[in-house]
Write a protein that holds these residues in place. Structure first.
Motif, short mmCIF file in Angstrom:
data_model
loop_
_atom_site.label_atom_id
_atom_site.label_comp_id
_atom_site.label_asym_id
_atom_site.label_seq_id
_atom_site.Cartn_x
_atom_site.Cartn_y
_atom_site.Cartn_z
N ASP A 129 -21.09 -42.46 15.47
CA ASP A 129 -19.72 -42.94 15.63
C ASP A 129 -19.21 -42.64 17.03
N GLY A 130 -18.37 -43.54 17.54
CA GLY A 130 -17.76 -43.31 18.84
C GLY A 130 -16.62 -42.32 18.72
N VAL A 131 -16.74 -41.19 19.37
CA VAL A 131 -15.70 -40.15 19.32
C VAL A 131 -15.46 -39.62 20.72
N THR A 132 -14.34 -38.92 20.88
CA THR A 132 -14.05 -38.26 22.15
C THR A 132 -14.09 -36.75 21.92
N TYR A 133 -14.14 -36.01 23.02
CA TYR A 133 -14.28 -34.56 22.91
C TYR A 133 -13.03 -33.89 22.34
N ASP A 134 -11.92 -34.63 22.27
CA ASP A 134 -10.73 -34.00 21.72
C ASP A 134 -10.86 -33.70 20.23
N LYS A 135 -11.93 -34.17 19.61
CA LYS A 135 -12.16 -33.82 18.20
C LYS A 135 -12.33 -32.31 18.02
N PRO A 184 -2.67 -46.67 35.08
CA PRO A 184 -3.79 -46.15 35.89
C PRO A 184 -4.68 -45.18 35.13
N LEU A 185 -5.93 -45.18 35.52
CA LEU A 185 -6.87 -44.15 35.08
C LEU A 185 -6.75 -42.96 36.03
N ILE A 186 -6.96 -41.78 35.52
CA ILE A 186 -6.96 -40.58 36.35
C ILE A 186 -8.33 -39.92 36.23
N TYR A 187 -9.05 -39.91 37.34
CA TYR A 187 -10.43 -39.40 37.36
C TYR A 187 -11.27 -40.08 36.28
N GLY A 188 -11.05 -41.38 36.12
CA GLY A 188 -11.83 -42.16 35.17
C GLY A 188 -11.39 -42.03 33.72
N GLN A 189 -10.33 -41.25 33.47
CA GLN A 189 -9.87 -41.01 32.10
C GLN A 189 -8.72 -41.95 31.74
N ALA A 190 -8.78 -42.52 30.54
CA ALA A 190 -7.73 -43.41 30.05
C ALA A 190 -6.46 -42.62 29.76
N PRO A 191 -5.30 -43.28 29.71
CA PRO A 191 -4.04 -42.57 29.50
C PRO A 191 -3.99 -41.79 28.19
N GLY A 192 -4.64 -42.30 27.15
CA GLY A 192 -4.64 -41.57 25.89
C GLY A 192 -5.31 -40.22 26.00
N ILE A 193 -6.22 -40.07 26.96
CA ILE A 193 -6.93 -38.81 27.16
C ILE A 193 -6.11 -37.84 28.00
N LYS A 205 -2.76 -36.67 26.33
CA LYS A 205 -3.00 -35.68 25.28
C LYS A 205 -3.39 -34.34 25.86
N ALA A 206 -4.26 -34.35 26.87
CA ALA A 206 -4.71 -33.10 27.48
C ALA A 206 -3.53 -32.32 28.06
N GLY A 207 -2.66 -33.01 28.80
CA GLY A 207 -1.52 -32.33 29.40
C GLY A 207 -0.57 -31.75 28.37
N LEU A 208 -0.28 -32.53 27.32
CA LEU A 208 0.65 -32.06 26.30
C LEU A 208 0.05 -30.93 25.46
N ILE A 209 -1.25 -30.98 25.22
CA ILE A 209 -1.89 -29.90 24.44
C ILE A 209 -1.86 -28.60 25.24
N ALA A 254 1.77 -35.17 21.45
CA ALA A 254 0.45 -35.36 22.05
C ALA A 254 -0.42 -36.30 21.22
N ILE A 255 -0.43 -36.09 19.91
CA ILE A 255 -1.28 -36.88 19.02
C ILE A 255 -0.78 -38.32 18.93
N VAL A 256 0.53 -38.50 18.72
CA VAL A 256 1.08 -39.84 18.51
C VAL A 256 1.09 -40.64 19.81
N PHE A 257 1.58 -40.06 20.88
CA PHE A 257 1.69 -40.79 22.14
C PHE A 257 0.33 -41.12 22.74
#
Length: 246
Positions: free
Chosen positions: A98-104, A39-48, A51-55, A20-23
């Motif tokens: 700083d620019g961060v995402t909620y996955d922090k 593709p974006l899914i509901y406006g979310q980039a693939p990195g998001i 990671k959400a699915g794998l977590i 999840a972290i590396v990919f």
């Protein structure tokens, strides 16, 4: 039999967390610099969303795993220190804007999961081996594809390139390295250099044949990224392994 393996081994959930972290970081790089058609899914980039699915999958595997809370006081102190460091860092992040995402916010639950159901030494060793090979594959695959012209390299701009060639030691420029510092598959030379530093530390810590490949790829990547912070981090990590490891 498979369910029994999930109950007795921490490897499934550890491998999933690592993936999840590396990919997520690698897919974010691909989306931003190589294949913006992802593709974006509901406006979310693939990195998001990856990671959400794998977590979520890792959480399910962790619940199935029948681990027991650690009784090792040193492990408790170490994991507690990681959480205290995270808590101390958060105000600084907001002060600097700083620019961060909620996955922090996943950091503390992940550390707590390791405390509540710590893996065995064998499972942890296997997880680090998996991490090392994952990083090696991404680093070598990305640079090879760039050199063959299959994918573009991140463009840092002529002004930054001139600064890098003037102020950094780049012994491999023009061979396996680009003219300036290599941004790599993490989108920035410092982040790619951090991955290389991890490989160097694993090479010193491990006792398998994989260590030689980890070490060579890690050192070469540190040279072509020319990230001084990553090089210092690798030295500190190696020193810690030598002084504290067995």
């Amino acid at each position: 039999m498979q369910l029994q393996a999930l109950r007795t081994s921490a490897r499934p959930y550890l491998f999933t967390v690592i993936a999840a972290i590396v990919f997520s970081k690698f897919l974010q790089y691909l989306w931003q610099y190589v294949w913006p058609e992802i593709p974006l899914i509901y406006g979310q980039a693939p990195g998001i969303y990856v990671k959400a699915g794998l977590i979520v999958l890792a959480a399910v595997l962790w619940l199935i795993y029948r681990g027991a809370r650690t009784r090792d006081p040193w492990l408790t102190v170490f994991l507690g220190t990681l959480i205290v460091g995270w808590i101390a860092l958060m105000p600084i992040t907001f002060i600097h804007n700083d620019g961060v995402t909620y996955d922090k916010f996943l950091y503390v639950p992940l550390v707590a999961a390791l405390w509540l159901k710590p893996p065995s030494v064998r499972d942890l060793y296997a997880a680090f081996t998996f991490l090392g090979w994952l990083i090696v594959g991404i680093l070598v695959g990305t640079r090879s594809a760039e050199m063959l012209g299959l994918i573009p390299m991140v463009d840092v701009g002529w002004w930054l390139l001139r600064f890098e060639t003037t102020n950094y030691w780049l012994p491999l420029a023009g061979t396996i390295g680009p003219e300036g510092r290599w941004p790599g598959p993490m989108g920035h030379n410092a982040m790619t250099g951090n991955a290389a530093a991890m490989l160097v530390v694993l090479a010193v810590a491990m006792r398998t044949r994989s260590r030689w490949i980890f070490g060579v790829v890690g050192i070469l990547t540190l040279l072509i990224t020319a990230s001084r912070g990553s090089q210092l981090g690798a030295l500190v990590g190696v020193a810690a392994i030598i002084l504290l490891g067995n």
